[in-house]
Design a protein around this motif. Sequence first.
Motif, PDB file in Angstrom:
ATOM      1  N   LYS A 179       0.828  -1.201   0.000  1.00  0.00           N
ATOM      2  CA  LYS A 179       0.000   0.000   0.000  1.00  0.00           C
ATOM      3  C   LYS A 179       0.869   1.259   0.000  1.00  0.00           C
ATOM      4  O   LYS A 179       0.563   2.229  -0.685  1.00  0.00           O
ATOM      5  CB  LYS A 179      -0.934   0.001   1.210  1.00  0.00           C
ATOM      6  CG  LYS A 179      -1.845   1.195   1.265  1.00  0.00           C
ATOM      7  CD  LYS A 179      -2.766   1.135   2.460  1.00  0.00           C
ATOM      8  CE  LYS A 179      -3.668   2.345   2.524  1.00  0.00           C
ATOM      9  NZ  LYS A 179      -4.586   2.281   3.672  1.00  0.00           N
ATOM     10  N   ALA A 180       1.971   1.234   0.736  1.00  0.00           N
ATOM     11  CA  ALA A 180       2.868   2.392   0.780  1.00  0.00           C
ATOM     12  C   ALA A 180       3.456   2.682  -0.599  1.00  0.00           C
ATOM     13  O   ALA A 180       3.590   3.847  -0.996  1.00  0.00           O
ATOM     14  CB  ALA A 180       3.974   2.149   1.800  1.00  0.00           C
ATOM     15  N   ARG A 234       0.779   4.197  -2.755  1.00  0.00           N
ATOM     16  CA  ARG A 234       0.568   5.610  -2.380  1.00  0.00           C
ATOM     17  C   ARG A 234       1.547   6.520  -3.105  1.00  0.00           C
ATOM     18  O   ARG A 234       1.202   7.638  -3.480  1.00  0.00           O
ATOM     19  CB  ARG A 234       0.726   5.785  -0.877  1.00  0.00           C
ATOM     20  CG  ARG A 234      -0.443   5.264  -0.096  1.00  0.00           C
ATOM     21  CD  ARG A 234      -0.250   5.446   1.376  1.00  0.00           C
ATOM     22  NE  ARG A 234      -0.109   6.862   1.705  1.00  0.00           N
ATOM     23  CZ  ARG A 234       0.242   7.301   2.903  1.00  0.00           C
ATOM     24  NH1 ARG A 234       0.502   6.447   3.867  1.00  0.00           N
ATOM     25  NH2 ARG A 234       0.335   8.583   3.131  1.00  0.00           N
ATOM     26  N   PRO A 252      -5.009   7.947   1.078  1.00  0.00           N
ATOM     27  CA  PRO A 252      -4.536   6.638   1.559  1.00  0.00           C
ATOM     28  C   PRO A 252      -5.674   5.709   1.980  1.00  0.00           C
ATOM     29  O   PRO A 252      -5.615   4.511   1.738  1.00  0.00           O
ATOM     30  CB  PRO A 252      -3.646   6.995   2.751  1.00  0.00           C
ATOM     31  CG  PRO A 252      -3.182   8.385   2.468  1.00  0.00           C
ATOM     32  CD  PRO A 252      -4.315   9.055   1.750  1.00  0.00           C
TER      33      PRO A 252
END
Length: 141
Positions: A18-19, A22, A30
């Motif tokens: 996910k980071a 992003r 987010p």
Amino acid sequence: MGAADEQDHEDGEGWLTKAEVREIWPQIRPSSIRAVARANSVRTSAAPYPDLTSEPTYHAADVRQVAARIARGEAEVEPWQRADSAAARDDATPGPPVREPVSWGAENVPGLILLAIVVALMLWGLTAPDNHGTVTDFVRR
């Protein structure tokens, strides 16, 4: 590792956290990454999560394709899911603190027991006919 996974790694592709998504989708809030990925048919891994979170990993090629579609304005993204929308700015403005309701949960049991003992002792002291050895009783003797 399956043949498709090996092929992905050989092509420089793979799965993104996910980071990492992003960083590729800075226009997306987010908290909305999972919903935007689902709405745009981004493949997610079925494997256990590598960082022990509840977030899946996302297919890198799909993420990059959706990034291009977001830039062109063609991706399925709701206005409130965008980091640059008015809704995102409104959410970023701190509001008044929310008071948690008082609960009678397990964490309050010791305090409630102490309160019950204090109230019982006060009532016992007030209702007893001889006041149980108060200072006035001591002085009279």
